[in-house]
Enzyme design. Structure first.
Site, PDB file in Angstrom:
ATOM      1  N   GLY A   1     -77.953  25.693  -6.922  1.00  9.70           N
ATOM      2  CA  GLY A   1     -77.382  24.671  -6.136  1.00  9.70           C
ATOM      3  C   GLY A   1     -76.213  23.771  -7.034  1.00  9.70           C
TER       4      GLY A   1
ATOM      5  N   GLN B   1     -71.377  16.155  -8.625  1.00  2.00           N
ATOM      6  CA  GLN B   1     -71.470  17.045  -9.795  1.00  2.00           C
ATOM      7  C   GLN B   1     -69.932  17.707 -10.086  1.00  2.00           C
ATOM      8  OE1 GLN B   1     -74.972  19.469  -8.839  1.00  2.00           O
ATOM      9  NE2 GLN B   1     -75.153  19.215 -11.029  1.00  2.00           N
TER      10      GLN B   1
ATOM     11  N   CYS C   1     -80.554  21.459 -14.625  1.00  2.44           N
ATOM     12  CA  CYS C   1     -79.235  20.801 -13.789  1.00  2.44           C
ATOM     13  C   CYS C   1     -78.232  21.149 -14.409  1.00  2.44           C
ATOM     14  CB  CYS C   1     -79.544  19.560 -13.605  1.00  2.44           C
ATOM     15  SG  CYS C   1     -78.163  18.597 -12.622  1.00  2.44           S
ATOM     16  N   LEU C   2     -77.175  21.597 -14.015  1.00  2.00           N
ATOM     17  CA  LEU C   2     -75.763  21.999 -14.404  1.00  2.00           C
ATOM     18  C   LEU C   2     -75.261  20.745 -15.084  1.00  2.00           C
ATOM     19  CD1 LEU C   2     -74.120  24.425 -11.746  1.00  2.00           C
ATOM     20  CD2 LEU C   2     -75.183  25.062 -13.820  1.00  2.00           C
TER      21      LEU C   2
ATOM     22  N   HIS D   1     -83.649  18.934  -4.890  1.00  2.00           N
ATOM     23  CA  HIS D   1     -82.973  18.432  -5.890  1.00  2.00           C
ATOM     24  C   HIS D   1     -81.411  18.221  -5.758  1.00  2.00           C
ATOM     25  CE1 HIS D   1     -81.810  19.528 -10.305  1.00  2.00           C
ATOM     26  NE2 HIS D   1     -80.698  19.198  -9.751  1.00  2.00           N
ATOM     27  N   GLU D   2     -80.642  18.786  -4.927  1.00  2.00           N
ATOM     28  CA  GLU D   2     -79.167  18.375  -4.405  1.00  2.00           C
ATOM     29  C   GLU D   2     -79.240  17.271  -3.691  1.00  2.00           C
ATOM     30  OE1 GLU D   2     -77.412  20.035  -6.369  1.00  2.00           O
ATOM     31  OE2 GLU D   2     -78.774  21.566  -6.479  1.00  2.00           O
TER      32      GLU D   2
ATOM     33  N   HIS E   1     -79.252  14.460  -5.594  1.00  2.00           N
ATOM     34  CA  HIS E   1     -77.824  13.930  -6.287  1.00  2.00           C
ATOM     35  C   HIS E   1     -76.956  13.041  -5.373  1.00  2.00           C
ATOM     36  CE1 HIS E   1     -77.437  16.237  -9.987  1.00  2.00           C
ATOM     37  NE2 HIS E   1     -77.882  17.255  -9.544  1.00  2.00           N
TER      38      HIS E   1
HETATM   39 NI    NI Z   1     -78.761  19.202 -10.523  1.00  3.51          NI
END
Ligand code: NI
Length: 168
Positions: free
Chosen positions: A46, A51, A93-94, A135-136, A139
């Protein structure tokens, strides 16, 4: 389509509340396509617009990693309005590379969003999809998964977090 640079922990855009998308125009569609390509390239499940440095309420999910052969999906202005159950799963997380921690979240969520064609959608999600969406959507509210772990665990990670922040 184009790859976008993933911003790392420490960048203020990750802490900002994303703005609602008012019109789903070509620039929003291009953003979503770029985010999907960026997510695939980074082997992510995701990705949220902050991000890639864009403070807009858009996120994408690689449904193919959840359900075989499912298409990636873009969620515009997603909002969770019901949640039930609870489960604990390890997350990463990226924007926070090489760091995984157990996070407790709802097991089922009901979300409203607009799809890429601007059509209102209302879905009940379970399992990994419910997890990734929570999670997204965090963000989009400036919340990171490390905010949802215990203070003691967070303290132990401080050094690593400072390292990541100093790379940016
Ligand atoms: Ni993330």
């Amino acid at each position: 389509m184009a790859l976008r640079e993933i911003v790392l922990y420490g960048q203020p855009v990750l802490r900002r509340k994303a703005e609602a998308v008012v019109t789903i125009d070509d620039s929003v569609r291009e953003l979503a396509k770029d985010m999907i390509e960026t997510m695939f390239t980074a082997d992510g499940i995701g990705l949220a617009a902050p991000q890639v440095g864009v403070s807009l309420a858009v996120c994408v999910v690689n449904n193919g990693l959840i359900e075989d052969e499912a298409e990636p999906n873009a969620y515009i202005n997603p909002v969770i309005y019901e949640e039930t159950g609870s489960c604990t799963i390890e997350e990463g997380c990226l924007s926070i590379p090489d760091l995984q921690e157990d996070v407790t979240r709802a097991e089922f969520v009901r979300i409203k969003y607009q799809d890429i064609d601007g059509v209102e959608q209302d879905e009940i999600c379970a399992g990994m999809l419910a997890r990734v969406l929570q999670h997204e959507i965090d963000h989009l509210n400036g919340v990171l998964f490390i905010d949802r772990i215990s203070g003691i665990r967070r303290k132990l990670l401080e050094k690593r977090l400072k390292q990541i922040a100093s790379q940016t």
